[in-house]
Write a protein that holds these residues in place. Structure first.
Motif, mmCIF file in Angstrom:
data_model
loop_
_atom_site.group_PDB
_atom_site.id
_atom_site.type_symbol
_atom_site.label_atom_id
_atom_site.label_comp_id
_atom_site.label_asym_id
_atom_site.label_seq_id
_atom_site.Cartn_x
_atom_site.Cartn_y
_atom_site.Cartn_z
ATOM 1 N N UNK A 64 8.673 -41.793 23.464
ATOM 2 C CA UNK A 64 7.953 -42.574 22.453
ATOM 3 C C UNK A 64 8.246 -41.977 21.079
ATOM 4 N N UNK A 65 9.040 -42.690 20.292
ATOM 5 C CA UNK A 65 9.401 -42.235 18.940
ATOM 6 C C UNK A 65 9.920 -40.796 18.946
ATOM 7 N N UNK A 66 10.797 -40.472 19.902
ATOM 8 C CA UNK A 66 11.398 -39.142 19.968
ATOM 9 C C UNK A 66 10.546 -38.093 20.654
ATOM 10 N N UNK A 67 9.329 -38.466 21.040
ATOM 11 C CA UNK A 67 8.429 -37.523 21.706
ATOM 12 C C UNK A 67 8.303 -37.914 23.173
ATOM 13 N N UNK A 68 8.346 -36.943 24.084
ATOM 14 C CA UNK A 68 8.258 -37.229 25.515
ATOM 15 C C UNK A 68 6.817 -37.086 26.002
ATOM 16 N N UNK A 69 6.335 -38.098 26.732
ATOM 17 C CA UNK A 69 4.977 -38.094 27.295
ATOM 18 C C UNK A 69 5.058 -38.444 28.775
ATOM 19 N N UNK A 70 4.177 -37.851 29.575
ATOM 20 C CA UNK A 70 4.097 -38.180 30.999
ATOM 21 C C UNK A 70 2.944 -39.150 31.222
ATOM 22 N N UNK A 71 3.165 -40.122 32.110
ATOM 23 C CA UNK A 71 2.130 -41.114 32.386
ATOM 24 C C UNK A 71 2.259 -41.607 33.822
ATOM 25 N N UNK A 72 1.139 -42.097 34.358
ATOM 26 C CA UNK A 72 1.157 -42.759 35.662
ATOM 27 C C UNK A 72 0.583 -44.167 35.472
ATOM 28 N N UNK A 73 1.066 -45.152 36.241
ATOM 29 C CA UNK A 73 0.531 -46.511 36.129
ATOM 30 C C UNK A 73 -0.929 -46.548 36.580
ATOM 31 N N UNK A 74 -1.770 -47.162 35.780
ATOM 32 C CA UNK A 74 -3.182 -47.310 36.135
ATOM 33 C C UNK A 74 -3.463 -48.736 36.594
ATOM 34 N N UNK A 75 -2.824 -49.706 35.942
ATOM 35 C CA UNK A 75 -3.017 -51.111 36.292
ATOM 36 C C UNK A 75 -1.731 -51.879 35.979
ATOM 37 N N UNK A 76 -1.266 -52.639 36.962
ATOM 38 C CA UNK A 76 -0.046 -53.429 36.798
ATOM 39 C C UNK A 76 -0.397 -54.894 37.021
ATOM 40 N N UNK A 77 -0.076 -55.758 36.049
ATOM 41 C CA UNK A 77 -0.316 -57.191 36.171
ATOM 42 C C UNK A 77 1.019 -57.879 36.413
ATOM 43 N N UNK A 78 1.063 -58.686 37.492
ATOM 44 C CA UNK A 78 2.296 -59.398 37.854
ATOM 45 C C UNK A 78 2.090 -60.899 37.738
ATOM 46 N N UNK A 79 3.187 -61.619 37.509
ATOM 47 C CA UNK A 79 3.151 -63.073 37.536
ATOM 48 C C UNK A 79 2.935 -63.476 38.986
ATOM 49 N N UNK A 80 1.919 -64.308 39.290
ATOM 50 C CA UNK A 80 1.617 -64.633 40.684
ATOM 51 C C UNK A 80 2.717 -65.404 41.403
ATOM 52 N N UNK A 81 3.548 -66.143 40.676
ATOM 53 C CA UNK A 81 4.608 -66.921 41.315
ATOM 54 C C UNK A 81 5.947 -66.193 41.327
ATOM 55 N N UNK A 82 6.327 -65.657 40.184
ATOM 56 C CA UNK A 82 7.645 -65.016 40.071
ATOM 57 C C UNK A 82 7.639 -63.569 40.558
ATOM 58 N N UNK A 83 6.485 -62.902 40.504
ATOM 59 C CA UNK A 83 6.410 -61.493 40.882
ATOM 60 C C UNK A 83 6.861 -60.551 39.781
ATOM 61 N N UNK A 84 7.234 -61.102 38.628
ATOM 62 C CA UNK A 84 7.685 -60.261 37.516
ATOM 63 C C UNK A 84 6.488 -59.566 36.869
ATOM 64 N N UNK A 85 6.758 -58.470 36.163
ATOM 65 C CA UNK A 85 5.689 -57.722 35.510
ATOM 66 C C UNK A 85 5.255 -58.437 34.232
ATOM 67 N N UNK A 86 3.957 -58.575 34.072
ATOM 68 C CA UNK A 86 3.381 -59.214 32.881
ATOM 69 C C UNK A 86 2.872 -58.169 31.882
ATOM 70 N N UNK A 87 2.247 -57.096 32.417
ATOM 71 C CA UNK A 87 1.631 -56.079 31.567
ATOM 72 C C UNK A 87 1.386 -54.831 32.408
#
Length: 195
Positions: A64-87
């Motif tokens: 992020x802007x040259x700085x490294x951060x560690x993160x884990x997914x807390x909530x994943x929103x998918x398109x119900x038909x396509x299965x693609x990631x929304x948010x």
């Protein structure tokens, strides 16, 4: 656990229109929060993120802007038909920090004979583990279990450094007795007798 590196961009546009534009470019809008910091709105690469979140509790190394951060997914929103990631909502973590996450429970082995059924009462276990050493799953042997047997959360062996956050007496797996099927002719006879 593997660490997936992703290049991100901070974003200043919000709302449905901005999110749609981001998705049209093959990217995913997201928010990074945690440790009492202000939320950071991000744009993440869609395909790489989709591959990364196939692994439960994946550890993401975000640039992020040259700085490294560690993160884990807390909530994943998918398109119900396509299965693609929304948010995606991401939780900021630090090396050595303990986090509480849900890990999948896998059963292996064969039940004792008799056509009994294995019921997964809990598909995941809530555990506390170091953010950089989250197990992908826990495997439980059900070999030789018979009707009426059950496996509680406290009976499951967890990897070193992982502690149980779920109630220890919670039933995770149980074996149900096979139900004998009633012959159709007998069922019709019983209905006629009741009438």
């Amino acid at each position: 656990m593997s660490e997936v590196k992703l290049a991100t961009e901070t974003r200043t546009e919000f709302g449905k229109g901005a999110a749609r534009r981001i998705r049209r470019e093959g990217k995913v809008p997201g928010v990074l929060y945690g440790h009492g910091t202000d939320p950071v709105h991000l744009t993440l690469p869609g395909h790489e993120l989709l591959l990364a979140v196939r692994t439960p509790n994946v550890l993401l190394s975000l640039d992020i802007d040259g700085k490294s951060e560690l993160a884990i997914p807390k909530s994943v929103t998918r398109d119900p038909l396509k299965g693609s990631l929304e948010h995606i909502d991401l939780l900021l973590v630090k090396r050595g920090e303990k986090v509480t996450v849900e890990i999948p429970v896998h059963a292996e082995g064969d039940l004792a004979s008799g056509g009994n059924l294995l019921e997964h009462v809990l598909n995941t276990l809530s555990v506390e583990a170091e953010a950089t050493h989250i197990p992908e799953a826990v495997t439980v042997s059900v070999a030789g279990l018979t009707a009426g047997d059950s496996i509680h959360a406290k009976d499951i062996t967890l990897p070193a450094g992982v502690t149980l956050a779920t109630d220890a007496d919670a039933v995770v797996l149980q074996v149900l007795a096979a139900q004998a099927e009633e012959a159709p002719a007998e069922a019709e006879g019983d209905e006629a007798a009741e009438a």
